[in-house]
Write a protein that holds these residues in place. Structure first.
Motif, PDB file in Angstrom:
ATOM      1  N   THR A   1       1.915 -12.510   1.067  1.00 23.59           N
ATOM      2  CA  THR A   1       2.865 -11.753   0.662  1.00 23.59           C
ATOM      3  C   THR A   1       2.321 -10.293  -0.253  1.00 23.59           C
ATOM      4  OG1 THR A   1       3.270 -12.861  -1.356  1.00 23.59           O
ATOM      5  CG2 THR A   1       4.927 -13.609   0.858  1.00 23.59           C
ATOM      6  N   ILE A   2       3.201  -9.394  -0.459  1.00 24.15           N
ATOM      7  CA  ILE A   2       2.569  -8.281  -0.459  1.00 24.15           C
ATOM      8  C   ILE A   2       4.073  -7.761  -1.884  1.00 24.15           C
ATOM      9  CG2 ILE A   2       2.147  -5.928  -1.018  1.00 24.15           C
ATOM     10  CD1 ILE A   2      -0.471  -7.451  -0.686  1.00 24.15           C
ATOM     11  N   GLY A   3       4.144  -7.649  -2.885  1.00 20.97           N
ATOM     12  CA  GLY A   3       5.284  -6.856  -3.279  1.00 20.97           C
ATOM     13  C   GLY A   3       3.629  -5.022  -4.380  1.00 20.97           C
TER      14      GLY A   3
ATOM     15  N   ARG B   1      15.612  -0.411  -7.797  1.00 21.08           N
ATOM     16  CA  ARG B   1      14.520   0.386  -7.800  1.00 21.08           C
ATOM     17  C   ARG B   1      13.919   0.628  -9.037  1.00 21.08           C
ATOM     18  NH1 ARG B   1      15.275   6.210  -6.417  1.00 21.08           N
ATOM     19  NH2 ARG B   1      15.013   7.540  -8.083  1.00 21.08           N
ATOM     20  N   HIS B   2      14.509  -0.048 -10.032  1.00 20.89           N
ATOM     21  CA  HIS B   2      13.497  -0.114 -11.307  1.00 20.89           C
ATOM     22  C   HIS B   2      13.473  -1.346 -11.438  1.00 20.89           C
ATOM     23  CE1 HIS B   2      14.621   4.223 -12.832  1.00 20.89           C
ATOM     24  NE2 HIS B   2      15.550   3.530 -12.361  1.00 20.89           N
ATOM     25  N   CYS B   3      12.196  -1.832 -10.569  1.00 15.49           N
ATOM     26  CA  CYS B   3      11.823  -3.352 -11.050  1.00 15.49           C
ATOM     27  C   CYS B   3      10.084  -3.235 -11.221  1.00 15.49           C
ATOM     28  CB  CYS B   3      11.679  -4.006  -9.746  1.00 15.49           C
ATOM     29  SG  CYS B   3      11.017  -5.655  -9.607  1.00 15.49           S
ATOM     30  N   THR B   4       9.987  -4.546 -11.686  1.00 17.66           N
ATOM     31  CA  THR B   4       8.223  -5.131 -11.615  1.00 17.66           C
ATOM     32  C   THR B   4       7.502  -5.123 -10.395  1.00 17.66           C
ATOM     33  OG1 THR B   4       8.188  -6.635 -12.824  1.00 17.66           O
ATOM     34  CG2 THR B   4       9.016  -4.540 -14.602  1.00 17.66           C
ATOM     35  N   ASN B   5       6.145  -5.516 -10.614  1.00 18.00           N
ATOM     36  CA  ASN B   5       5.250  -5.839  -9.843  1.00 18.00           C
ATOM     37  C   ASN B   5       5.543  -6.971  -9.627  1.00 18.00           C
ATOM     38  OD1 ASN B   5       4.407  -3.601  -8.301  1.00 18.00           O
ATOM     39  ND2 ASN B   5       2.318  -3.442  -9.645  1.00 18.00           N
ATOM     40  N   TYR B   6       4.939  -7.567 -11.379  1.00 24.52           N
ATOM     41  CA  TYR B   6       5.961  -8.688 -10.922  1.00 24.52           C
ATOM     42  C   TYR B   6       6.733  -9.731  -9.919  1.00 24.52           C
ATOM     43  CZ  TYR B   6       6.268 -13.845 -12.639  1.00 24.52           C
ATOM     44  OH  TYR B   6       6.057 -15.460 -12.756  1.00 24.52           O
ATOM     45  N   ARG B   7       8.353  -8.735 -10.348  1.00 28.31           N
ATOM     46  CA  ARG B   7       9.575  -9.622  -9.846  1.00 28.31           C
ATOM     47  C   ARG B   7       9.310  -8.953  -8.748  1.00 28.31           C
ATOM     48  NH1 ARG B   7      15.084  -6.607 -11.016  1.00 28.31           N
ATOM     49  NH2 ARG B   7      16.726  -8.123  -9.855  1.00 28.31           N
ATOM     50  N   SER B   8       8.582  -8.265  -8.037  1.00 30.09           N
ATOM     51  CA  SER B   8       9.391  -8.063  -6.848  1.00 30.09           C
ATOM     52  C   SER B   8       7.793  -8.832  -5.940  1.00 30.09           C
ATOM     53  CB  SER B   8       7.984  -6.476  -6.511  1.00 30.09           C
ATOM     54  OG  SER B   8       6.796  -6.764  -6.615  1.00 30.09           O
ATOM     55  N   GLU B   9       6.539  -9.370  -6.411  1.00 33.21           N
ATOM     56  CA  GLU B   9       5.988 -10.601  -5.743  1.00 33.21           C
ATOM     57  C   GLU B   9       6.941 -11.617  -5.302  1.00 33.21           C
ATOM     58  OE1 GLU B   9       3.359 -10.334  -4.493  1.00 33.21           O
ATOM     59  OE2 GLU B   9       1.802  -8.444  -4.860  1.00 33.21           O
ATOM     60  N   ASN B  10       7.191 -11.615  -6.554  1.00 28.97           N
ATOM     61  CA  ASN B  10       7.995 -13.630  -6.743  1.00 28.97           C
ATOM     62  C   ASN B  10       9.917 -13.438  -5.480  1.00 28.97           C
ATOM     63  OD1 ASN B  10       8.439 -15.731  -9.388  1.00 28.97           O
ATOM     64  ND2 ASN B  10       8.390 -13.157 -10.024  1.00 28.97           N
ATOM     65  N   GLU B  11      10.118 -12.113  -5.903  1.00 28.51           N
ATOM     66  CA  GLU B  11      11.018 -11.935  -4.692  1.00 28.51           C
ATOM     67  C   GLU B  11      10.424 -12.176  -2.844  1.00 28.51           C
ATOM     68  OE1 GLU B  11      14.481 -11.140  -4.419  1.00 28.51           O
ATOM     69  OE2 GLU B  11      14.071 -11.956  -6.855  1.00 28.51           O
ATOM     70  N   ALA B  12       9.104 -11.199  -2.608  1.00 29.02           N
ATOM     71  CA  ALA B  12       8.685 -11.975  -1.673  1.00 29.02           C
ATOM     72  C   ALA B  12       8.054 -13.005  -1.471  1.00 29.02           C
ATOM     73  CB  ALA B  12       7.403 -10.926  -1.940  1.00 29.02           C
TER      74      ALA B  12
ATOM     75  N   VAL C   1      10.204  -0.042  -5.776  1.00 28.21           N
ATOM     76  CA  VAL C   1       9.795  -0.965  -5.761  1.00 28.21           C
ATOM     77  C   VAL C   1       9.894  -1.815  -4.318  1.00 28.21           C
ATOM     78  CG1 VAL C   1       8.754  -3.778  -6.758  1.00 28.21           C
ATOM     79  CG2 VAL C   1       9.779  -1.931  -8.139  1.00 28.21           C
ATOM     80  N   GLY C   2       9.522  -3.101  -3.485  1.00 30.27           N
ATOM     81  CA  GLY C   2       9.446  -3.189  -2.664  1.00 30.27           C
ATOM     82  C   GLY C   2       9.018  -4.770  -2.182  1.00 30.27           C
ATOM     83  N   ALA C   3       9.210  -5.026  -1.433  1.00 26.93           N
ATOM     84  CA  ALA C   3       7.967  -6.867  -0.547  1.00 26.93           C
ATOM     85  C   ALA C   3       8.314  -6.231   0.790  1.00 26.93           C
ATOM     86  CB  ALA C   3       8.919  -7.758  -1.511  1.00 26.93           C
ATOM     87  N   CYS C   4       7.365  -7.550   0.835  1.00 31.65           N
ATOM     88  CA  CYS C   4       6.725  -7.039   2.500  1.00 31.65           C
ATOM     89  C   CYS C   4       5.934  -8.578   2.492  1.00 31.65           C
ATOM     90  CB  CYS C   4       5.819  -5.934   3.262  1.00 31.65           C
ATOM     91  SG  CYS C   4       5.663  -4.621   2.732  1.00 31.65           S
TER      92      CYS C   4
ATOM     93  N   ASN D   1       8.294  -8.266   8.136  1.00 32.29           N
ATOM     94  CA  ASN D   1       9.827  -8.284   7.013  1.00 32.29           C
ATOM     95  C   ASN D   1       9.442  -8.054   5.697  1.00 32.29           C
ATOM     96  OD1 ASN D   1      11.816  -9.051   5.041  1.00 32.29           O
ATOM     97  ND2 ASN D   1      12.800  -9.246   7.604  1.00 32.29           N
ATOM     98  N   SER D   2      10.365  -6.236   5.482  1.00 31.43           N
ATOM     99  CA  SER D   2      10.276  -5.909   4.561  1.00 31.43           C
ATOM    100  C   SER D   2      11.814  -5.832   3.738  1.00 31.43           C
ATOM    101  CB  SER D   2       9.535  -4.505   3.739  1.00 31.43           C
ATOM    102  OG  SER D   2      10.570  -3.865   5.546  1.00 31.43           O
TER     103      SER D   2
END
Length: 318
Positions: A203-205, A236-247, A214-217, A230-231
């Motif tokens: 997983t990558i954020g 549009r406004h998000c942190t790296n930490y949250r994107s890693e969680n979503e990933a 921000v995106g998650a892959c 999958n991505s």
């Protein structure tokens, strides 16, 4: 006058004892024991001239990080910060540097190859011992050991203080300890989580300037050899930490919906803070997702170093 003098001498020779409130029970401790408690941050009353029982005020329990256990030479603290282990290794190996300096001195003039051998056999093994366990320690604590190698390289090469560390590493052909630790971690992961028995999830954020676009892959390698990428956008406004969680949550969803058999699942991520989040009661969403997956599968969360050429991580980052 003589009686007063004898009294003063008797007072000086009488040991000091203190009455300490230990868990609601009064305990008598000697002066030396009392000083040890004081060094741990306890608070005492002012010392009087006469030996008296003194109370220990504002008693607090020991810091959790101070409670350690050392099986097989690796010191575990309760929060797994590894600070105690790294501090001990740093102190232990710094004491060996003067011996290395004596070998390199004008009296012995040991050849550089001898100095390198001494370092490789007596110092570096201790600096790296148990690194597969404490690789998740804070960088500031790990860098303490890196500085020990840097000082050793300066002694081996006879370089000045202004000499770049990279130049000394090239001259001795000694890679940085950080790179060696990462290589060992990657090798351990390959041996533990083989693609024949584990479904590997990477997983990558990522975010622009860490807060926007921000995106998650996710990259999944199934036991059958089939892979899936999958991505998803995470805002549009998000942190790296949250994107890693979503990933990670998206990866869990894909695993649960997959027709592939996934009895053993390992999720690799380079975000250490996300792996530690389930211990926090506030992180309910990711904790629930992980718990749901654990009901039907064997699940493992594994940290991996970032930008080290891990194939699955590279595929997820594309």
């Amino acid at each position: 006058m003589q009686e007063e003098t004898r009294k003063q001498q008797a007072l000086k020779s009488t040991p000091y004892f203190h009455s300490v409130d230990w868990g609601g029970n009064p305990v008598e401790v000697s002066e030396d024991e009392f000083k040890k408690l004081e060094d741990c941050g306890r608070k005492k009353m002012a010392i009087t001239e006469e030996p008296v029982f003194r109370e220990l005020e504002d008693y607090e329990t020991a810091d959790e990080d101070e409670i350690c256990d050392t099986p097989l030479g690796v010191t575990f603290d309760r929060r797994l910060t590894w600070k105690a282990h790294l501090t001990n290794a740093d102190s232990k190996e710094r004491k060996k540097l003067p011996n290395l300096q004596k070998l390199a001195g004008t009296n012995l003039l040991a050849h550089q190859n001898i100095l390198k051998t001494v370092y490789l056999w007596t110092i570096r093994p201790i600096l790296e011992y148990g690194s597969s366990a404490w690789i998740t320690a804070a960088k500031t604590n790990q860098q303490r050991l890196d500085k020990v190698q840097n000082q050793a390289l300066r002694i081996i090469t006879g370089a000045l203080k202004s000499t770049p560390i990279k130049a000394m590493e090239d001259a001795t052909v000694f890679p940085p300890l950080a790179k060696r630790r990462e290589s060992k971690t990657l090798a351990k992961n390959q041996d533990t989580y083989t693609s024949e028995t584990w479904t590997q999830v990477y997983t990558i954020g990522s975010a622009s300037a860490a807060i926007k676009d921000v995106g998650a892959c996710i990259f999944i390698l199934y036991i059958s050899g089939r892979s899936r990428t999958n991505s998803i956008p995470t805002g549009r406004h998000c942190t790296n930490y949250r994107s890693e969680n979503e990933a990670i949550k998206q990866a869990i969803k894909l695993i649960e919906e997959s027709p592939e058999g996934c009895p053993n699942v390992v999720i690799f991520t380079d975000a250490l803070s996300v792996l530690q989040a389930p211990e926090n009661s506030k992180q309910t969403s990711i904790s629930r997702a992980l718990f749901s997956l654990c009901k039907t599968r064997v699940l493992s969360l594994q940290w991996i170093p970032v930008h080290c050429g891990v194939p699955g991580n590279v595929n997820a980052d594309r």
